[in-house]
Design a protein around this motif. Structure first.
Motif, PDB file in Angstrom:
ATOM      1  N   LYS A 165      -9.856 -48.439 -11.572  1.00 46.52           N
ATOM      2  CA  LYS A 165     -11.148 -48.399 -12.625  1.00 46.52           C
ATOM      3  C   LYS A 165     -11.879 -49.400 -11.716  1.00 46.52           C
ATOM      4  CE  LYS A 165      -9.154 -49.862 -16.429  1.00 46.52           C
ATOM      5  NZ  LYS A 165      -9.154 -50.875 -17.904  1.00 46.52           N
ATOM      6  N   PRO A 166     -13.698 -48.247 -11.918  1.00 49.62           N
ATOM      7  CA  PRO A 166     -13.887 -46.811 -13.441  1.00 49.62           C
ATOM      8  C   PRO A 166     -13.039 -46.078 -11.759  1.00 49.62           C
ATOM      9  CG  PRO A 166     -15.646 -47.904 -12.122  1.00 49.62           C
ATOM     10  CD  PRO A 166     -14.598 -48.889 -11.582  1.00 49.62           C
ATOM     11  N   GLU A 223     -19.862 -37.148 -16.851  1.00 54.92           N
ATOM     12  CA  GLU A 223     -21.087 -37.925 -16.989  1.00 54.92           C
ATOM     13  C   GLU A 223     -20.258 -39.139 -16.815  1.00 54.92           C
ATOM     14  OE1 GLU A 223     -24.308 -37.751 -17.989  1.00 54.92           O
ATOM     15  OE2 GLU A 223     -24.020 -35.725 -17.635  1.00 54.92           O
ATOM     16  N   PHE A 224     -21.451 -40.395 -15.622  1.00 58.61           N
ATOM     17  CA  PHE A 224     -21.317 -42.117 -15.601  1.00 58.61           C
ATOM     18  C   PHE A 224     -21.864 -42.476 -16.065  1.00 58.61           C
ATOM     19  CE2 PHE A 224     -19.248 -38.763 -12.448  1.00 58.61           C
ATOM     20  CZ  PHE A 224     -17.473 -39.492 -12.247  1.00 58.61           C
ATOM     21  N   GLN A 225     -20.813 -44.063 -16.167  1.00 54.16           N
ATOM     22  CA  GLN A 225     -22.155 -44.614 -16.882  1.00 54.16           C
ATOM     23  C   GLN A 225     -22.966 -45.915 -15.297  1.00 54.16           C
ATOM     24  OE1 GLN A 225     -22.051 -46.098 -19.593  1.00 54.16           O
ATOM     25  NE2 GLN A 225     -20.157 -44.116 -20.340  1.00 54.16           N
ATOM     26  N   THR A 226     -22.258 -45.579 -14.437  1.00 61.38           N
ATOM     27  CA  THR A 226     -22.815 -46.573 -13.256  1.00 61.38           C
ATOM     28  C   THR A 226     -22.849 -45.995 -12.446  1.00 61.38           C
ATOM     29  OG1 THR A 226     -20.564 -46.963 -12.117  1.00 61.38           O
ATOM     30  CG2 THR A 226     -21.542 -48.607 -14.341  1.00 61.38           C
ATOM     31  N   GLU A 227     -23.989 -46.018 -10.737  1.00 59.91           N
ATOM     32  CA  GLU A 227     -24.241 -45.874 -10.398  1.00 59.91           C
ATOM     33  C   GLU A 227     -23.041 -45.731  -8.991  1.00 59.91           C
ATOM     34  OE1 GLU A 227     -26.179 -44.005  -8.045  1.00 59.91           O
ATOM     35  OE2 GLU A 227     -27.438 -44.739 -10.119  1.00 59.91           O
ATOM     36  N   GLU A 229     -20.292 -45.177  -9.811  1.00 61.13           N
ATOM     37  CA  GLU A 229     -19.021 -44.500  -9.871  1.00 61.13           C
ATOM     38  C   GLU A 229     -19.888 -42.910  -9.865  1.00 61.13           C
ATOM     39  OE1 GLU A 229     -17.292 -44.743 -14.659  1.00 61.13           O
ATOM     40  OE2 GLU A 229     -18.841 -45.729 -14.224  1.00 61.13           O
ATOM     41  N   ARG A 230     -20.842 -42.796  -9.695  1.00 60.82           N
ATOM     42  CA  ARG A 230     -21.696 -41.456  -9.073  1.00 60.82           C
ATOM     43  C   ARG A 230     -21.814 -41.633  -7.674  1.00 60.82           C
ATOM     44  NH1 ARG A 230     -25.049 -41.849 -13.497  1.00 60.82           N
ATOM     45  NH2 ARG A 230     -25.881 -44.467 -12.597  1.00 60.82           N
TER      46      ARG A 230
END
Ligand SMILES: [Zn+2]
Length: 245
Positions: A165-166, A223-227, A229-230
């Motif tokens: 995770k994430p 869609e991702f929450q954080t940089e 994860e992107r």
């Protein structure tokens, strides 16, 4: 380093020396043997583990397990030269081929010595320590050489880097096999799932990872929450040749 009890006879040693993620090795004490899952980043990082092993027992054999060939899981192997070190057969081959290369690329994370020490026992499908209820099985996913460990007494499943995770980090482009591996985990009916970089993985996390892999394969917009994860997602797309940068 943090020490966390994850089962009656199982402990996680959690290292924070690498930025971006925590990394754990696991010590499982069983009736006949002691099992060490992964060896982190060198002889210095294995000193507290060896102290702990000496406290537990001087008589029990210590079996070292390499979950896959990545450097952050194997560089402490040289602290266990006299022990049996077990991996999937391809893992040994990859370690032999890429040991120096991994050292050159990540040398700032060597703590103590990281001399080349390959697994001396390999297997193809699975290997079971019947007296201790410990099964090691091939579980290709994150990389093709990944293995997982199931403890039948405590029903704890150790998945290496196959879950995280994430977001999981994909290095093998065989996503169908990765999904099959994750689905096969369910058949073990584990009480607890622990990963090398994430100690608490729920069944929902596992199902979400399958969903993510299917979307990744289909190159769907996610869609991702954080940089962070992107960034990892982009690297995963690159592995699958979905983008060329
Ligand atoms: Zn890895």
């Amino acid at each position: 380093m943090d020490v966390k009890q994850i089962g009656k006879k199982s402990t996680a040693y959690v290292y924070d020396e690498i930025e971006s993620y925590l990394t754990s090795v696991f010590l499982i004490e069983k009736k006949s043997k002691i099992y060490l899952i992964d060896t982190f980043c060198g002889s210095e990082s294995m000193k507290p583990i060896i102290n702990e092993i000496n406290k537990i027992s001087h008589d029990k054999e210590v079996i070292v397990i390499n979950t896959h060939f990545h450097w952050d899981h194997v560089w402490g192997n040289c602290s266990f030269k006299g022990n049996n070190i077990i991996s999937y057969e391809l893992c040994r081959k990859l370690l032999d081929e890429f040991w120096e290369d991994q050292i050159n690329k990540n040398s700032k994370y060597i703590f103590g010595k990281a001399e080349k020490q390959l697994p001396n026992i390999t297997f193809k499908e699975k290997i079971v320590f019947e007296d201790d209820g410990i099964e090691l099985f091939h579980s290709p996913g994150h990389t093709a050489d990944c293995i997982s460990v199931f403890d039948y007494d405590e029903r704890i499943l150790y998945v290496g880097d196959n879950l995280e995770k994430p977001i999981v980090y994909v290095e093998s482009d065989d996503i169908d096999t990765y999904i099959s591996t994750l689905e096969s985990y369910l058949s073990y009916n584990p009480k607890k799932i622990v990963a090398s970089h994430t100690l608490e993985i729920t069944k929902e996390d596992l199902l979400n990872t399958i969903k993510y892999l299917k979307s990744l394969q289909a190159n769907e917009q996610i869609e991702f929450q954080t940089e962070y994860e992107r960034k990892i997602h982009k690297e995963n797309l690159r592995i699958l040749n979905k983008i060329y940068i």
